[in-house]
Design a protein around this motif. Structure first.
Motif, short mmCIF file in Angstrom:
data_model
loop_
_atom_site.label_atom_id
_atom_site.label_comp_id
_atom_site.label_asym_id
_atom_site.label_seq_id
_atom_site.Cartn_x
_atom_site.Cartn_y
_atom_site.Cartn_z
N ALA A 43 33.42 36.62 20.30
CA ALA A 43 33.80 37.22 21.58
C ALA A 43 35.27 36.94 21.86
O ALA A 43 35.85 35.96 21.36
CB ALA A 43 32.95 36.64 22.70
N VAL A 44 35.88 37.80 22.68
CA VAL A 44 37.29 37.61 23.03
C VAL A 44 37.49 36.26 23.72
O VAL A 44 38.48 35.56 23.46
CB VAL A 44 37.77 38.76 23.96
N ASN A 45 36.56 35.87 24.59
CA ASN A 45 36.68 34.58 25.28
C ASN A 45 36.69 33.42 24.30
O ASN A 45 37.33 32.39 24.55
CB ASN A 45 35.54 34.40 26.28
N THR A 46 35.98 33.58 23.20
CA THR A 46 35.99 32.52 22.18
C THR A 46 37.38 32.33 21.60
O THR A 46 37.84 31.21 21.39
CB THR A 46 35.00 32.86 21.05
N VAL A 47 38.08 33.44 21.35
CA VAL A 47 39.44 33.35 20.84
C VAL A 47 40.32 32.58 21.82
O VAL A 47 41.05 31.64 21.44
CB VAL A 47 40.04 34.75 20.60
#
Length: 211
Positions: A43-47
């Motif tokens: 997920a983008v939030n993980t990045v």
């Protein structure tokens, strides 16, 4: 390292490697964080949990780079000057192919990506300034000066500037397509001669700092 920490390390490495490959292929400005996340399968939030900015994805070893000179000076052998320590570390890194020096056959594309990106050029300058500030702090501690004392900052500028200039020569050689061994030999010779001159000029530190 526990299983949780190892998994986090692997995820961080996956994100950085995936991002760098995309940036090199398409250009830094043309790749979004969402595209990096999609390619890495997260997920983008993980990045953003691992890398607060897109520039952090590219310069994923920036903390190591910023801290290097200060650490080398603090941990140098007894009797060695700061100039001796920085020169020895730089020559050893060139000889061993230190990854952050970019002295390898695949480095040209990496450095071209930096050259083509205003954001990455700005971050590279910022990393150099932060490394110089950290070195100045280490020298100030050694001399017993406060953080505002000018002399440690002046000396840090000379040392860090010479270090940056040497690595800039590495980058120029790699981008120009020169053989790795030729660049190594040329830059190492310049480092040896240049730091000899610095050593003569900075002899007596920190004893002369109070003069």
């Amino acid at each position: 390292m526990g299983l949780r920490e190892e998994k986090k390390r692997q995820t961080r490495t996956l994100l950085a490697d995936t991002a760098t490959a995309l940036f090199v292929e398409h250009g830094f400005e043309r790749v979004t964080v969402a595209e990096v996340a999609r390619a890495a399968g997260v997920a983008v939030n993980t990045v953003f949990n691992y890398f607060p900015t897109k520039e952090d994805l590219f310069f994923d070893r920036q903390d190591e780079v910023v801290d290097r000179l200060a650490r080398v000076v603090r941990e140098r052998p007894a009797g060695a000057s700061p100039v001796d320590a920085v020169r020895a570390e730089l020559l050893a890194g060139l000889d061993a192919g230190e990854p952050t020096y970019g002295l390898h056959s695949q480095a040209a594309a990496f450095w071209r990506t930096v050259t083509d990106s205003p954001a990455l050029r700005a971050r590279l300058l910022d990393l150099g300034e932060r490394a110089e500030e950290a070195l100045a702090a280490a020298l100030a501690e050694e001399a017993g000066d406060g953080a505002a004392a000018p002399l440690p900052r002046v000396l840090a500028g000379a040392l860090a500037g010479a270090h940056r200039a040497a690595l800039a020569e590495v980058r120029r050689g790699m981008v120009a397509g020169e053989p790795v061994d030729a660049v190594r030999e040329r830059v190492a010779a310049a480092v040896t001669a240049g730091f000899d001159l610095l050593a003569a000029g900075l002899a007596g530190w920190p004893e002369r700092a109070a003069v």
